[in-house]
Design an enzyme around this catalytic site. Structure first.
Site, PDB file in Angstrom:
ATOM      1  N   GLU A 153       1.259  -0.509  -5.108  1.00  0.00           N
ATOM      2  CA  GLU A 153       0.296   0.554  -5.380  1.00  0.00           C
ATOM      3  C   GLU A 153       1.112   1.839  -5.454  1.00  0.00           C
ATOM      4  O   GLU A 153       1.458   2.434  -4.431  1.00  0.00           O
ATOM      5  CB  GLU A 153      -0.762   0.654  -4.277  1.00  0.00           C
TER       6      GLU A 153
ATOM      7  N   ASP B  25       0.819  -1.205   0.000  1.00  0.00           N
ATOM      8  CA  ASP B  25       0.000   0.000   0.000  1.00  0.00           C
ATOM      9  C   ASP B  25       0.859   1.264   0.000  1.00  0.00           C
ATOM     10  O   ASP B  25       1.926   1.316   0.627  1.00  0.00           O
ATOM     11  CB  ASP B  25      -0.892  -0.017   1.246  1.00  0.00           C
TER      12      ASP B  25
END
Length: 734
Positions: A459, A406
């Site tokens: 990401e 993330d």
């Protein structure tokens, strides 16, 4: 003993009694020495305040009565070397009890463990630190070890001692900053925390950063646990190790466990999730973060227990069961991982030992102002080792097939979401976070080395170079990168009224320019269906029928586009409402035929995709792709070819206009029959049933390129597969 020695001993024993001594094992337990006659004599000391009588009981049943010395400390000696013993204690108005002595035991960590921890190189850190049920020196119990280098004392508190702590002070393992203690007879299921004395003398209470289980939030204690799970996914793991994911079909179903269906734990989720994912044809499930987190509204992205699966849905072995069942059903598992930041909750990592420890001490590098979270100190070896080992923990202990990392962009740039003057440049004067870059390279290289066949997925929303380039080529070493640019551009395009799309064709096709610069994954993730953005279906223009047609055309275009695929739960059946973690998906929509047809379409889309190697076998090779469009050019029609490694060819043609195009000429790469393997306007999916009777024929006239005359229904994507042995049906006029 001199007066000074007596005072020193008294002060030391007061610290032992108070549980503030940095090395209680040096005083308590069994200690051998030589007496005046050169005999080995063992002194036994135990702490039993308020006791009436205390004795050491040896393995043969013999007893050594201890005398009270001071501050609740009892002592006696016997001739001979140390022997295993237990402690018999008699309190007023109570029967005598027999218990183990934590301070008679050797350390559970060796010099190599401590060296690797200090170097940030302990690749199985979860086996060294934390709480571990074990048998030590013939005695069952639980060992504890925690890194707290700025602490002046550390105690284990919990159910076992009514959360008082004085009786279970840990010993310092020297300059490593690790504290250690073995507590006999402490069972699985015990709740505990660490009581840490800071430099200024204050006591703070902290959950175990390495705990493998935690209480159900909002409670915050760590829980002693051990796995007894027997895996049955050997065949899956063997295949995975021999597989290179970039050359395989990858269609990911993103799931938030708590809101997929209400009331399901890890075990209860297995059967319905497997059934649904199998019917929908996805290859993998991606779970939003399942590491323990205090606030459910964070969706798991503010982690307090990096090594503890959230207890909201069951035990760690329950999660193992879910993953095992998915593997046995042929479904891979990816999990979101959040090494970019952590929350400021006082019970967790923040200022863990009274000082900035896991977080960078400079707030210009150690705090996310926008998110209200703290940033790891990636340059500190122990912190880097904590995170690298955590990635390995999920891959090793839970058999996950990949980690989606993330907020990578927030880690790469020192000025991320900061105004001028709010950030400090690196040593070269640049904005790149060099320590975070080295960490990402290390975790990726280590994960792929130890677990071949897994996927590390970034990401990452910027143009940072080499995200998926190998680390030995100065890349970050990820296997895949989310294509956030494609996602933003294409969603902006598809939300437009079809009447105006012809003026914005670049929003849909600019991604072709850079599609092979990285190994991309195309996401329509949870972030795109919250905070007022609406669901995927709700983004589409027009009435309900047109929204569904747009959705089908868009998804088929996405599945044909170079790159792997990800779709957030609910979009496969046309969730209407914006997603909320507080309630389950609107499964009742499947009672409506149009939504059931959309789900059937997604299943057909995934199964057809998986059967067509041109769509995935060479996803990272520019030579596998060509734009099409001649001899005429219509900006609402986007066409391209995909090629596999064995001569297979598939053409994707999308008509994003609101009107049907009949007799549309389109040059195709080869002469002959092209089978219509997918038509999003098919009646079975809720379309009008317009098309080309299942095939088109491309013929070459006057030496020109093969050209077909095809029908392109409005708001439709077609997939055309070239037939290597074409058979053109003839009409008998006779």
């Amino acid at each position: 003993m001199s007066y000074a020695e007596d005072v020193a001993a008294s002060t030391e024993w007061e610290a032992i009694a108070a549980g503030t001594h940095h090395d209680p094992h040096s005083v308590l337990g069994a200690h051998a020495r030589k007496d005046a006659a050169d005999r080995t004599v063992t002194v036994i000391r135990v702490r039993r305040p308020l006791a009436e009588r205390v004795a050491a009981v040896f393995g043969d049943g013999s007893r050594l009565e201890l005398a009270h010395v001071a501050h609740g400390i009892w002592e006696a000696q016997h001739v001979g070397p140390p022997l295993p013993y237990r402690v018999a204690t008699k309190y007023a108005d109570h029967e005598e009890t027999l218990s183990g002595d934590p301070y008679r035991h050797r350390p559970t960590l060796g010099d190599l463990d401590l060296h690797l921890i200090a170097e940030g190189r302990h690749e199985r850190l979860w086996e060294a630190l934390g709480a571990h049920p074990r048998t030590l020196d013939g005695e069952q119990g639980t060992s504890f070890a925690v890194w707290a280098p700025d602490a002046t004392a550390v105690r284990v508190v919990g159910d076992h001692d009514d959360w008082s702590g004085e009786a279970h002070a840990m010993r310092s393992m020297g300059v490593s900053g690790v504290w250690e203690l073995f507590i006999p007879e402490l069972p699985i299921g015990t709740r505990y925390k660490y009581q840490i004395r800071t430099r200024d003398g204050a006591w703070i209470l902290k959950a175990d950063p390495m705990a493998h289980a935690a209480e159900v939030p909002p409670n915050t204690a760590s829980v002693v646990t051990a796995s007894s799970y027997a895996w049955s996914d050997g065949a899956w793991m063997t295949r995975r190790a021999a597989t290179h994911a970039v050359a395989q079909p990858l269609s990911v179903y993103e799931v938030h466990v708590g809101s997929w269906r209400e009331g399901l734990g890890y075990r209860e989720l297995a059967t319905p999730l497997i059934q649904h994912v199998t019917e929908a044809g996805f290859t993998h499930v991606e779970f939003m973060p399942l590491a323990e987190h205090p606030f459910g509204g964070s969706w798991g992205y503010q982690v307090s227990g990096y090594y503890a699966p959230t207890s909201r849905f069951g035990s760690p072995d329950d999660l193992r069961y879910l993953i095992d069942r998915l593997h046995q059903a042929g479904i891979g598992v990816i999990m979101d991982w959040v090494p970019g930041h952590f929350p400021k909750d006082a019970f967790a990592l923040a200022r863990f030992d009274g000082q900035a420890l896991y977080e960078h001490p400079d707030p210009r590098r150690g705090e996310h102002q926008d998110w209200g979270t703290l940033i790891f100190d990636y340059g500190r070896p122990e912190v880097r080792g904590f995170l690298v080992a955590n990635a390995l923990y999920w891959l090793e202990e839970f058999h996950v097939d990949g980690l989606r990392v993330d907020a990578v962009a927030s880690m790469l740039y020192l000025d991320y979401s900061r105004a001028a003057g709010e950030w400090e440049p690196n040593i070269h004067g640049g904005r790149e976070n060099l320590e975070a870059i080295r960490f990402l390279q290390e975790v990726n290289a280590t994960a792929y080395r130890l677990h071949p066949g897994i996927m590390m997925i970034a990401e990452e929303s910027t143009s940072f170079p080499g995200v998926t380039a190998p680390t030995d080529h100065a890349g970050l070493g990820f296997g895949f990168k989310w294509n956030m640019g494609w996602m933003n551009d294409s969603l902006q395009y598809i939300a437009r009224d079809p009447m105006y799309r012809s003026h914005h064709e670049g929003e849909m096709t600019f991604s072709f320019v850079y599609a092979f610069g990285e190994n991309y994954l195309l996401p329509i993730s949870h972030d795109e269906v919250v905070h007022g953005k609406g669901s995927l279906l709700a983004k589409m223009p027009g009435d309900h029928w047109h929204k569904l047609a747009n959705t089908r055309a868009y998804l088929a275009y996405m599945w044909g586009h170079p790159g792997k695929k990800l779709l957030f739960m609910g979009q496969e059946f046309g969730q209407l409402a914006e997603w909320s973690e507080a309630r389950q998906l609107d499964w009742w929509l499947l009672d409506q035929p149009s939504h059931a047809q959309l789900q059937d379409f997604v299943g057909a889309l995934n199964r057809t995709y998986r059967s067509q190697a041109p769509l995935w076998e060479r996803d990272n090779e520019a030579s596998s792709f060509s734009r099409l469009g001649a001899p005429t050019w219509d900006p609402s029609v986007i066409a391209f070819e995909r090629r596999d490694a064995h001569g297979g060819r598939l053409v994707v043609v999308s008509n994003f206009a609101g009107t049907e195009l009949t007799a549309h000429p389109l040059e195709l790469p080869r002469e002959g029959v092209w089978q219509e393997v997918l038509n999003t306007d098919a009646a079975e999916y809720g379309g009008r049933g317009s098309g080309n009777l299942g095939m088109v024929y491309a013929g070459a006239a006057d030496g020109g390129r093969p050209t077909a005359t095809i029908t392109l229904p409005a708001l439709t994507t077609l997939w055309l597969r070239h037939q290597s042995d074409p058979h053109v049906p003839t009409v008998n006029h006779g």
